[in-house]
Every structure is written in structure tokens, then in C-alpha cells.
Write a protein that holds these residues in place. Structure first.
Motif, PDB file in Angstrom:
ATOM      1  N   LEU A   1     -32.704  16.559 -26.611  1.00 28.36           N
ATOM      2  CA  LEU A   1     -31.638  15.610 -26.949  1.00 28.36           C
ATOM      3  C   LEU A   1     -30.268  16.295 -26.950  1.00 28.36           C
ATOM      4  O   LEU A   1     -30.136  17.417 -27.440  1.00 28.36           O
ATOM      5  CB  LEU A   1     -31.840  15.046 -28.363  1.00 28.36           C
ATOM      6  CG  LEU A   1     -32.945  14.028 -28.636  1.00 28.36           C
ATOM      7  CD1 LEU A   1     -32.909  13.619 -30.101  1.00 28.36           C
ATOM      8  CD2 LEU A   1     -32.769  12.796 -27.750  1.00 28.36           C
ATOM      9  N   CYS A   2     -29.262  15.597 -26.411  1.00 25.03           N
ATOM     10  CA  CYS A   2     -27.887  16.083 -26.551  1.00 25.03           C
ATOM     11  C   CYS A   2     -27.465  15.743 -27.975  1.00 25.03           C
ATOM     12  O   CYS A   2     -27.484  14.579 -28.371  1.00 25.03           O
ATOM     13  CB  CYS A   2     -26.975  15.385 -25.547  1.00 25.03           C
ATOM     14  SG  CYS A   2     -25.213  15.555 -25.951  1.00 25.03           S
ATOM     15  N   GLN A   3     -27.075  16.771 -28.750  1.00 24.99           N
ATOM     16  CA  GLN A   3     -26.709  16.531 -30.159  1.00 24.99           C
ATOM     17  C   GLN A   3     -25.309  15.927 -30.289  1.00 24.99           C
ATOM     18  O   GLN A   3     -24.912  15.508 -31.377  1.00 24.99           O
ATOM     19  CB  GLN A   3     -26.811  17.828 -30.971  1.00 24.99           C
ATOM     20  CG  GLN A   3     -28.229  18.381 -31.072  1.00 24.99           C
ATOM     21  CD  GLN A   3     -29.207  17.406 -31.735  1.00 24.99           C
ATOM     22  OE1 GLN A   3     -28.977  16.946 -32.850  1.00 24.99           O
ATOM     23  NE2 GLN A   3     -30.287  17.066 -31.037  1.00 24.99           N
ATOM     24  N   GLY A   4     -24.603  15.841 -29.139  1.00 26.49           N
ATOM     25  CA  GLY A   4     -23.274  15.220 -29.176  1.00 26.49           C
ATOM     26  C   GLY A   4     -23.386  13.710 -29.184  1.00 26.49           C
ATOM     27  O   GLY A   4     -22.676  13.034 -29.917  1.00 26.49           O
ATOM     28  N   CYS A   5     -24.309  13.156 -28.363  1.00 26.98           N
ATOM     29  CA  CYS A   5     -24.412  11.692 -28.267  1.00 26.98           C
ATOM     30  C   CYS A   5     -25.832  11.198 -28.486  1.00 26.98           C
ATOM     31  O   CYS A   5     -26.066   9.989 -28.392  1.00 26.98           O
ATOM     32  CB  CYS A   5     -23.870  11.232 -26.912  1.00 26.98           C
ATOM     33  SG  CYS A   5     -24.890  11.781 -25.530  1.00 26.98           S
ATOM     34  N   ARG A   6     -26.774  12.084 -28.746  1.00 24.96           N
ATOM     35  CA  ARG A   6     -28.162  11.762 -29.084  1.00 24.96           C
ATOM     36  C   ARG A   6     -28.947  11.149 -27.925  1.00 24.96           C
ATOM     37  O   ARG A   6     -29.960  10.498 -28.134  1.00 24.96           O
ATOM     38  CB  ARG A   6     -28.254  10.807 -30.299  1.00 24.96           C
ATOM     39  CG  ARG A   6     -27.313  11.081 -31.433  1.00 24.96           C
ATOM     40  CD  ARG A   6     -27.670  12.298 -32.207  1.00 24.96           C
ATOM     41  NE  ARG A   6     -29.003  12.236 -32.822  1.00 24.96           N
ATOM     42  CZ  ARG A   6     -29.560  13.271 -33.443  1.00 24.96           C
ATOM     43  NH1 ARG A   6     -28.921  14.425 -33.509  1.00 24.96           N
ATOM     44  NH2 ARG A   6     -30.755  13.162 -33.978  1.00 24.96           N
ATOM     45  N   ILE A   7     -28.500  11.363 -26.704  1.00 20.36           N
ATOM     46  CA  ILE A   7     -29.225  10.806 -25.566  1.00 20.36           C
ATOM     47  C   ILE A   7     -30.315  11.806 -25.144  1.00 20.36           C
ATOM     48  O   ILE A   7     -30.164  13.015 -25.337  1.00 20.36           O
ATOM     49  CB  ILE A   7     -28.260  10.512 -24.386  1.00 20.36           C
ATOM     50  CG1 ILE A   7     -28.893   9.480 -23.456  1.00 20.36           C
ATOM     51  CG2 ILE A   7     -27.899  11.778 -23.643  1.00 20.36           C
ATOM     52  CD1 ILE A   7     -27.991   9.098 -22.293  1.00 20.36           C
ATOM     53  N   THR A   8     -31.427  11.287 -24.620  1.00 18.58           N
ATOM     54  CA  THR A   8     -32.470  12.160 -24.072  1.00 18.58           C
ATOM     55  C   THR A   8     -32.016  12.583 -22.680  1.00 18.58           C
ATOM     56  O   THR A   8     -31.700  11.734 -21.841  1.00 18.58           O
ATOM     57  CB  THR A   8     -33.815  11.408 -23.976  1.00 18.58           C
ATOM     58  OG1 THR A   8     -34.132  10.919 -25.277  1.00 18.58           O
ATOM     59  CG2 THR A   8     -34.923  12.328 -23.490  1.00 18.58           C
TER      60      THR A   8
ATOM     61  N   GLN B   1     -23.090  19.698 -17.857  1.00 13.88           N
ATOM     62  CA  GLN B   1     -22.563  18.701 -18.791  1.00 13.88           C
ATOM     63  C   GLN B   1     -23.582  17.599 -19.060  1.00 13.88           C
ATOM     64  O   GLN B   1     -24.424  17.308 -18.206  1.00 13.88           O
ATOM     65  CB  GLN B   1     -21.291  18.070 -18.205  1.00 13.88           C
ATOM     66  CG  GLN B   1     -20.118  19.014 -18.203  1.00 13.88           C
ATOM     67  CD  GLN B   1     -18.951  18.422 -17.452  1.00 13.88           C
ATOM     68  OE1 GLN B   1     -18.711  18.767 -16.298  1.00 13.88           O
ATOM     69  NE2 GLN B   1     -18.238  17.516 -18.117  1.00 13.88           N
ATOM     70  N   CYS B   2     -23.448  16.990 -20.240  1.00 14.12           N
ATOM     71  CA  CYS B   2     -24.316  15.864 -20.607  1.00 14.12           C
ATOM     72  C   CYS B   2     -23.986  14.704 -19.673  1.00 14.12           C
ATOM     73  O   CYS B   2     -22.820  14.449 -19.371  1.00 14.12           O
ATOM     74  CB  CYS B   2     -24.053  15.471 -22.057  1.00 14.12           C
ATOM     75  SG  CYS B   2     -24.850  13.920 -22.547  1.00 14.12           S
ATOM     76  N   VAL B   3     -25.026  13.993 -19.242  1.00 14.61           N
ATOM     77  CA  VAL B   3     -24.812  12.874 -18.310  1.00 14.61           C
ATOM     78  C   VAL B   3     -24.113  11.701 -18.997  1.00 14.61           C
ATOM     79  O   VAL B   3     -23.517  10.863 -18.343  1.00 14.61           O
ATOM     80  CB  VAL B   3     -26.150  12.384 -17.699  1.00 14.61           C
ATOM     81  CG1 VAL B   3     -26.654  13.376 -16.666  1.00 14.61           C
ATOM     82  CG2 VAL B   3     -27.197  12.148 -18.776  1.00 14.61           C
ATOM     83  N   SER B   4     -24.194  11.670 -20.319  1.00 16.52           N
ATOM     84  CA  SER B   4     -23.591  10.540 -21.016  1.00 16.52           C
ATOM     85  C   SER B   4     -22.224  10.885 -21.614  1.00 16.52           C
ATOM     86  O   SER B   4     -21.215  10.266 -21.280  1.00 16.52           O
ATOM     87  CB  SER B   4     -24.543  10.062 -22.106  1.00 16.52           C
ATOM     88  OG  SER B   4     -23.897   9.151 -22.952  1.00 16.52           O
ATOM     89  N   CYS B   5     -22.155  11.899 -22.502  1.00 12.87           N
ATOM     90  CA  CYS B   5     -20.887  12.183 -23.194  1.00 12.87           C
ATOM     91  C   CYS B   5     -20.063  13.268 -22.496  1.00 12.87           C
ATOM     92  O   CYS B   5     -18.952  13.558 -22.923  1.00 12.87           O
ATOM     93  CB  CYS B   5     -21.143  12.553 -24.650  1.00 12.87           C
ATOM     94  SG  CYS B   5     -21.932  14.148 -24.877  1.00 12.87           S
ATOM     95  N   GLU B   6     -20.608  13.850 -21.468  1.00 14.30           N
ATOM     96  CA  GLU B   6     -19.928  14.868 -20.635  1.00 14.30           C
ATOM     97  C   GLU B   6     -19.718  16.208 -21.336  1.00 14.30           C
ATOM     98  O   GLU B   6     -19.086  17.105 -20.777  1.00 14.30           O
ATOM     99  CB  GLU B   6     -18.555  14.362 -20.156  1.00 14.30           C
ATOM    100  CG  GLU B   6     -18.587  13.117 -19.287  1.00 14.30           C
ATOM    101  CD  GLU B   6     -17.190  12.741 -18.812  1.00 14.30           C
ATOM    102  OE1 GLU B   6     -16.362  12.410 -19.695  1.00 14.30           O
ATOM    103  OE2 GLU B   6     -16.932  12.816 -17.607  1.00 14.30           O
TER     104      GLU B   6
HETATM  105 ZN   LIG Z   1     -24.226  13.839 -24.717  1.00 10.82          ZN
END
Ligand SMILES: [Zn+2]
Length: 217
Positions: free
Chosen positions: A182-189, A206-211
Motif C-alpha cells: 500500500l502507498c501510505q500517502g494515499c492508501r491505494i494498493t 511514483q505512486c500511480v494515484s498520488c504521484e
Molecule cells: Zn499514493
């Protein structure tokens, strides 16, 4: 550095007098005023009673001095005297009442002063500890500020500029830790491919959701 700056501003917000302390001091002032007012009233009542007492003595002197012989005059003096004596009793009662009131007001003042002293000593101790923490945080921030340029040397400029952009866009948190996928920035898997890339340690991922820049421990 961000966390030290945040803690410093938290500490600095707590420096200075608290509302509680200001209120306790105001209460002491108010009660001091009440005591003064009652003392003034007592003084004036004392003076009134003294005045009546003096007049009564004067009439007693005339009544029993032997200079007045006329029965009508003596009768009038007697009437004056008993009226003055009844006035005097009333005034002395009023003096006693105000003395009791003064005692109560003085007790209330002492209580308020004791509460203020207790608050003040706790507040002083707290302020001393806050001032110490403030100095420590300032030192910490200074040391970090001195360290920062050295760490920037030789750093990839593109990565640095990405970091700065994300920091501005994401309220100062440009990096997110990855935990159990999980990305701990936006909690996305995170997708497996991204996770593998991040784990490889080759370049920034980078995270695919919050970058945010992903950090795999
Ligand atoms: Zn993220």
C-alpha cells in the motif's frame, strides 16, 4: 526539518500567559476591589456612629450637668437622648454587619490569591520547560539547515525538482512509504509492476494515484 519547524511553532504558540492565568489575576483584582469598597463603607459607617455618639454625649452632659433646670427643656433633652441612643444602636449594628461582610470578602480574596499563586508557579515551570524545548528545536533546525546544502550537492537535478514540485503539491509530503503493497500517502494498493520497480532501487518510482515518490523499506 518540517517536523522540527512544526514542533517549534507548536511550542511557541504555548509561550506566554494562558487565559486561565489572566482570569485568575482578574479575579484577584476584582476581589481586592470588593475589599476596598467594603473598607470604605465601614469607614463611613464608623464615622456616622461616632458622630451620633458624640451628639449623645453632648446631650447627656447638658441633661446631667445641672445647668438646665426647666422641666420642659429637660424633658426635650431626654427625648433627644433616647432618639440618639436608638440611632446609635442601629448604626453600630450596621458597623457589625459590614465587618462580617469584610471578613467574608477578605477570605474570598485570600482564596483567589492562593489559586493565582498556584497557577503562576505551575505556569512558570511550564514556561521554563517550553523555553528549553524552543532552544533545542532552534538548534536542531539550524543544524539541519547547515546539513541540507551538503546533501544537495551531487544530487540529480531532475529528481530534486520532482521532489520540490511534489512537496508543494502534496502539503510538504513528497515521499510516501510503501507498506504491505500500500502507498501510505494515499492508501491505494500499488500494481505489482510498480512495486517491483520501486524495490529494484533503480531510479525514482511514483505512486500511480498520488504521484508521491515511493520509498520501499
Ligand atoms: Zn499514493
Amino acid at each position: 526539518m518540517d517536523s522540527a519547524v512544526a514542533r517549534l511553532s507548536e511550542v511557541e504558540a504555548q509561550l506566554g500567559e494562558t487565559e486561565e492565568l489572566v482570569a485568575a489575576r482578574e479575579l484577584v483584582e476584582q476581589r481586592r476591589g470588593e475589599v476596598r469598597q467594603i473598607q470604605e463603607r465601614q469607614k463611613s459607617l464608623d464615622w456616622d456612629a461616632e458622630e451620633v455618639r458624640r451628639k449623645a454625649l453632648e446631650i447627656e452632659g447638658k441633661l446631667y450637668g445641672g445647668t438646665v433646670k426647666n422641666p420642659k427643656e429637660l424633658e426635650d433633652l431626654q427625648a433627644d437622648l433616647s432618639s440618639l441612643r436608638s440611632q446609635l444602636r442601629k448604626r453600630e449594628d450596621a458597623v457589625l454587619e459590614v465587618m462580617l461582610e469584610l471578613e467574608d470578602a477578605e477570605t474570598a480574596l485570600k482564596e483567589a490569591e492562593a489559586a493565582l499563586a498556584e497557577l503562576e508557579s505551575a505556569w512558570k515551570a511550564e514556561q521554563a520547560s517550553l523555553t528549553e524545548t524552543q532552544a533545542a528545536l532552534k538548534g536542531e533546525i539550524q543544524a539541519l539547515e547547515a546539513k541540507r546544502p551538503r546533501q544537495l550537492e551531487g544530487m540529480d537535478r531532475a529528481a530534486l525538482s520532482l521532489y520540490q514540485t511534489l512537496r508543494e503539491r502534496r502539503q510538504g509530503a513528497a515521499v510516501a512509504v510503501v507498506e504491505r503493497g500500500l502507498c501510505q500517502g494515499c492508501r491505494i494498493t500499488l500494481p505489482m509492476s510498480i512495486l517491483q520497480k520501486a524495490r529494484s532501487g533503480l531510479g525514482l518510482v511514483q505512486c500511480v494515484s498520488c504521484e508521491r515518490i515511493l520509498l520501499v523499506n
